[in-house]
Design a protein around this motif. Structure first.
Motif, PDB file in Angstrom:
ATOM      1  N   TYR A   3       0.821  -1.199   0.000  1.00 14.47           N
ATOM      2  CA  TYR A   3       0.000   0.000   0.000  1.00 14.47           C
ATOM      3  C   TYR A   3       0.860   1.256   0.000  1.00 14.47           C
ATOM      4  CZ  TYR A   3      -3.479  -3.403   1.294  1.00 14.47           C
ATOM      5  OH  TYR A   3      -4.287  -4.494   1.313  1.00 14.47           O
ATOM      6  N   ALA A   4       2.051   1.182   0.562  1.00  9.99           N
ATOM      7  CA  ALA A   4       2.940   2.341   0.582  1.00  9.99           C
ATOM      8  C   ALA A   4       3.531   2.606  -0.801  1.00  9.99           C
ATOM      9  CB  ALA A   4       4.061   2.123   1.595  1.00  9.99           C
ATOM     10  N   LEU A   5       3.681   1.581  -1.616  1.00  7.70           N
ATOM     11  CA  LEU A   5       4.263   1.747  -2.942  1.00  7.70           C
ATOM     12  C   LEU A   5       3.243   2.171  -3.997  1.00  7.70           C
ATOM     13  CD1 LEU A   5       6.713  -1.271  -3.030  1.00  7.70           C
ATOM     14  CD2 LEU A   5       7.234   1.112  -2.600  1.00  7.70           C
ATOM     15  N   LEU A   6       1.959   2.006  -3.721  1.00  6.53           N
ATOM     16  CA  LEU A   6       0.935   2.390  -4.684  1.00  6.53           C
ATOM     17  C   LEU A   6       0.941   3.886  -4.993  1.00  6.53           C
ATOM     18  CD1 LEU A   6      -1.457   1.513  -6.438  1.00  6.53           C
ATOM     19  CD2 LEU A   6      -2.922   1.941  -4.458  1.00  6.53           C
ATOM     20  N   PRO A   7       1.010   4.778  -3.993  1.00  5.69           N
ATOM     21  CA  PRO A   7       1.082   6.209  -4.333  1.00  5.69           C
ATOM     22  C   PRO A   7       2.327   6.555  -5.135  1.00  5.69           C
ATOM     23  CG  PRO A   7       0.567   5.937  -2.014  1.00  5.69           C
ATOM     24  CD  PRO A   7       0.885   4.577  -2.553  1.00  5.69           C
ATOM     25  N   VAL A   8       3.432   5.912  -4.841  1.00  6.98           N
ATOM     26  CA  VAL A   8       4.669   6.166  -5.581  1.00  6.98           C
ATOM     27  C   VAL A   8       4.484   5.747  -7.034  1.00  6.98           C
ATOM     28  CG1 VAL A   8       7.097   5.546  -5.770  1.00  6.98           C
ATOM     29  CG2 VAL A   8       6.094   5.950  -3.523  1.00  6.98           C
ATOM     30  N   ALA A   9       3.853   4.606  -7.243  1.00 10.49           N
ATOM     31  CA  ALA A   9       3.595   4.153  -8.606  1.00 10.49           C
ATOM     32  C   ALA A   9       2.683   5.134  -9.334  1.00 10.49           C
ATOM     33  CB  ALA A   9       2.972   2.762  -8.580  1.00 10.49           C
ATOM     34  N   LEU A  10       1.670   5.650  -8.639  1.00  9.38           N
ATOM     35  CA  LEU A  10       0.782   6.641  -9.254  1.00  9.38           C
ATOM     36  C   LEU A  10       1.540   7.905  -9.630  1.00  9.38           C
ATOM     37  CD1 LEU A  10      -2.502   6.503  -7.175  1.00  9.38           C
ATOM     38  CD2 LEU A  10      -2.194   5.956  -9.580  1.00  9.38           C
ATOM     39  N   LEU A  11       2.446   8.333  -8.760  1.00  8.31           N
ATOM     40  CA  LEU A  11       3.193   9.557  -9.020  1.00  8.31           C
ATOM     41  C   LEU A  11       4.173   9.403 -10.177  1.00  8.31           C
ATOM     42  CD1 LEU A  11       3.785  10.927  -5.446  1.00  8.31           C
ATOM     43  CD2 LEU A  11       2.592  12.068  -7.300  1.00  8.31           C
ATOM     44  N   ILE A  12       4.497   8.201 -10.541  1.00  9.29           N
ATOM     45  CA  ILE A  12       5.378   7.989 -11.687  1.00  9.29           C
ATOM     46  C   ILE A  12       4.564   7.687 -12.946  1.00  9.29           C
ATOM     47  CG2 ILE A  12       7.142   6.465 -12.656  1.00  9.29           C
ATOM     48  CD1 ILE A  12       8.258   6.198  -9.809  1.00  9.29           C
ATOM     49  N   ILE A  13       3.515   6.878 -12.822  1.00  8.70           N
ATOM     50  CA  ILE A  13       2.745   6.448 -13.986  1.00  8.70           C
ATOM     51  C   ILE A  13       1.918   7.577 -14.592  1.00  8.70           C
ATOM     52  CG2 ILE A  13       0.849   4.944 -14.690  1.00  8.70           C
ATOM     53  CD1 ILE A  13       2.014   2.860 -12.743  1.00  8.70           C
ATOM     54  N   VAL A  14       1.275   8.390 -13.767  1.00 14.66           N
ATOM     55  CA  VAL A  14       0.385   9.436 -14.286  1.00 14.66           C
ATOM     56  C   VAL A  14       1.140  10.437 -15.166  1.00 14.66           C
ATOM     57  CG1 VAL A  14      -1.090  11.358 -13.615  1.00 14.66           C
ATOM     58  CG2 VAL A  14      -1.371   9.143 -12.526  1.00 14.66           C
ATOM     59  N   PRO A  15       2.241  11.047 -14.684  1.00 12.54           N
ATOM     60  CA  PRO A  15       2.938  11.971 -15.589  1.00 12.54           C
ATOM     61  C   PRO A  15       3.617  11.270 -16.760  1.00 12.54           C
ATOM     62  CG  PRO A  15       4.032  11.921 -13.453  1.00 12.54           C
ATOM     63  CD  PRO A  15       2.814  11.079 -13.351  1.00 12.54           C
ATOM     64  N   LEU A  16       4.035  10.020 -16.566  1.00 10.77           N
ATOM     65  CA  LEU A  16       4.658   9.289 -17.668  1.00 10.77           C
ATOM     66  C   LEU A  16       3.652   9.049 -18.792  1.00 10.77           C
ATOM     67  CD1 LEU A  16       7.225   7.961 -18.686  1.00 10.77           C
ATOM     68  CD2 LEU A  16       6.494   5.860 -17.576  1.00 10.77           C
ATOM     69  N   ALA A  17       2.425   8.735 -18.439  1.00 11.72           N
ATOM     70  CA  ALA A  17       1.392   8.541 -19.456  1.00 11.72           C
ATOM     71  C   ALA A  17       1.146   9.836 -20.228  1.00 11.72           C
ATOM     72  CB  ALA A  17       0.099   8.060 -18.801  1.00 11.72           C
ATOM     73  N   GLU A  18       1.139  10.951 -19.523  1.00 12.27           N
ATOM     74  CA  GLU A  18       0.963  12.233 -20.207  1.00 12.27           C
ATOM     75  C   GLU A  18       2.181  12.560 -21.068  1.00 12.27           C
ATOM     76  OE1 GLU A  18      -1.496  14.608 -20.640  1.00 12.27           O
ATOM     77  OE2 GLU A  18      -2.645  12.899 -19.938  1.00 12.27           O
TER      78      GLU A  18
END
Length: 183
Positions: A3-18
């Motif tokens: 659960y601690a790594l999920l926000p980190v993944a979101l913070l990398i995946i969201v801008p990478l997709a953009e």
């Protein structure tokens, strides 16, 4: 831990997709600011509600008094401060984009990724090691000395990328003003 790594993944995946969609730099900053605001809200919601805290920290022994400590307030304030910084930079770069004054888009995008990843690197280590980290600084073991050095270097890198971004934005403004005066 997961659960601690999920926000980190979101913070990398969201801008990478953009980034893969060839978004302008202001969109990257705005998306990260939005994700930081959501994370701050989730942090407060999870740690202020004991039932949610027990659900998230199932593998770890839950500390009932933990949800009402300064950690909740300081973590939410830290996350919201980062969101504010990214939102202000998004607003500045958006204004420059609308005025056709953003000349260094690739360098601005590079500065975004450098700033963003160095901030994440600074915040990741304590999150990943939160189960083994003591709460008081005096109780830290020597193992955390190397971690402290790494996070200190990453925070210095974040400062340098922030300075680079400020210089790039100022150079774009100066270039636009000088171009306008020559026309």
């Amino acid at each position: 831990m997961l659960y601690a790594l999920l926000p980190v993944a979101l913070l990398i995946i969201v801008p990478l997709a953009e980034q893969l969609r060839r978004a302008r730099p202001f969109m990257l900053f705005a998306l990260v600011a939005a994700v930081y605001v959501v994370l701050a809200g989730l942090t407060v919601a999870i740690f202020r509600t004991p039932a949610l805290l027990d659900w998230v920290t199932q593998p770890v022994t839950s500390d009932r008094t933990y949800h009402d400590t300064y950690y909740v307030v300081s973590h939410a304030n830290f996350t919201l401060s980062l969101a504010l910084i990214f939102a202000v930079i998004a607003l500045i770069t958006w204004g420059q984009t609308k005025a056709h004054a953003l000349y260094y888009t690739r360098l601005t995008t590079f500065a975004f990724w450098g700033l963003h990843l160095s901030i994440l690197g600074t915040a990741i280590a304590p999150v990943v090691l939160q189960t083994n980290m003591p709460r008081r600084y005096a109780d830290y073991q020597e193992v955390f000395d190397g971690l402290n050095r790494i996070t200190s270097l990453l925070s210095f890198a974040a400062f340098l990328f922030l300075c680079m971004l400020a210089v790039l934005l100022l150079l774009s403004i100066v270039r636009r003003i000088s171009k306008r005066s020559h026309d």
